[in-house]
Design an enzyme around this catalytic site. Sequence first.
Site, mmCIF file in Angstrom:
data_model
loop_
_atom_site.group_PDB
_atom_site.id
_atom_site.type_symbol
_atom_site.label_atom_id
_atom_site.label_comp_id
_atom_site.label_asym_id
_atom_site.label_seq_id
_atom_site.Cartn_x
_atom_site.Cartn_y
_atom_site.Cartn_z
ATOM 1 N N GLY A 35 51.446 14.302 11.617
ATOM 2 C CA GLY A 35 51.715 15.175 10.667
ATOM 3 C C GLY A 35 52.713 15.972 10.894
ATOM 4 N N ALA A 89 45.664 20.096 10.515
ATOM 5 C CA ALA A 89 44.589 19.641 9.120
ATOM 6 C C ALA A 89 45.229 19.817 7.466
ATOM 7 C CB ALA A 89 42.883 20.822 9.345
ATOM 8 N N GLU A 109 43.064 8.316 13.190
ATOM 9 C CA GLU A 109 42.576 10.670 13.856
ATOM 10 C C GLU A 109 41.275 10.553 13.748
ATOM 11 O OE1 GLU A 109 46.268 12.368 10.986
ATOM 12 O OE2 GLU A 109 44.148 12.652 10.396
#
Length: 230
Positions: A35, A89, A109
């Site tokens: 991310g 997250a 993940e």
Amino acid sequence: MPTPSAPTQDELKALVGQAALQYVVPGQIVGVGTGSTVNKFIDALATMKDQIPGAVSSSEASTARLKALGIPVLDSSEVEEISVYIDGADEIDPRGCMIKGGGAALTREKIVAAQSRRFVCIADESKLVDALGAFPLPVEIIPMSAQRIVRQFAALGGQASLRMKDGSPLVTDNGQHILDVTGLRIGDPLAFESAVNQWPGVVTVGVFAHQKAAVCLLGTANGVRTLSFD
Ligand code: 5RP
């Protein structure tokens, strides 16, 4: 004197990406998530690449970024336990349970998180919530099960839709599809994760309660706030 402007979300991500370096154990392999926040961590990790044997990565995208910066990437099956896993997250609750999978990497993940002694979550403060569920819940599924799983979520009050990319269903690194589910309020993340994981065709549900964070480094306008959940 002009008043300093509030840090941007990008700056907050860079702040926690840098702060996560303190959890990397010299001489040990680090688990790396996926991310935009993790990208900041990977960039910071490059400054101590000579102190670690390498990383286990949770996605093709993170693998490419690690390698481009000269950080060796090991296959998770070549490695036993990992001391720390650093990942972002989409939502994190006050007990360290999370929704993840906004970047479609939730299955790998969860595998790397399960292999790691400690999950250190890095996020900007917008990700901290009282209860999980406002962010559409990602669920990786085997494509032939899609219609039935959509109906199972509807029975729980959720609306599931197939994630698309460039006009076609998004295909994950594992060759599967993603459903994003809105309309859920996940009051008991552990029970919810256990239940949905049992549905035939579900590869991984994006609730991380069994693999919750031990620590969260939250980027705020006043600096890094550390939340501990042990
Ligand atoms: C990818 C993830 C990411 O950790 C999550 O989507 C947060 O991403 P970002 O740091 O870009 O906000 O779960 O599958």
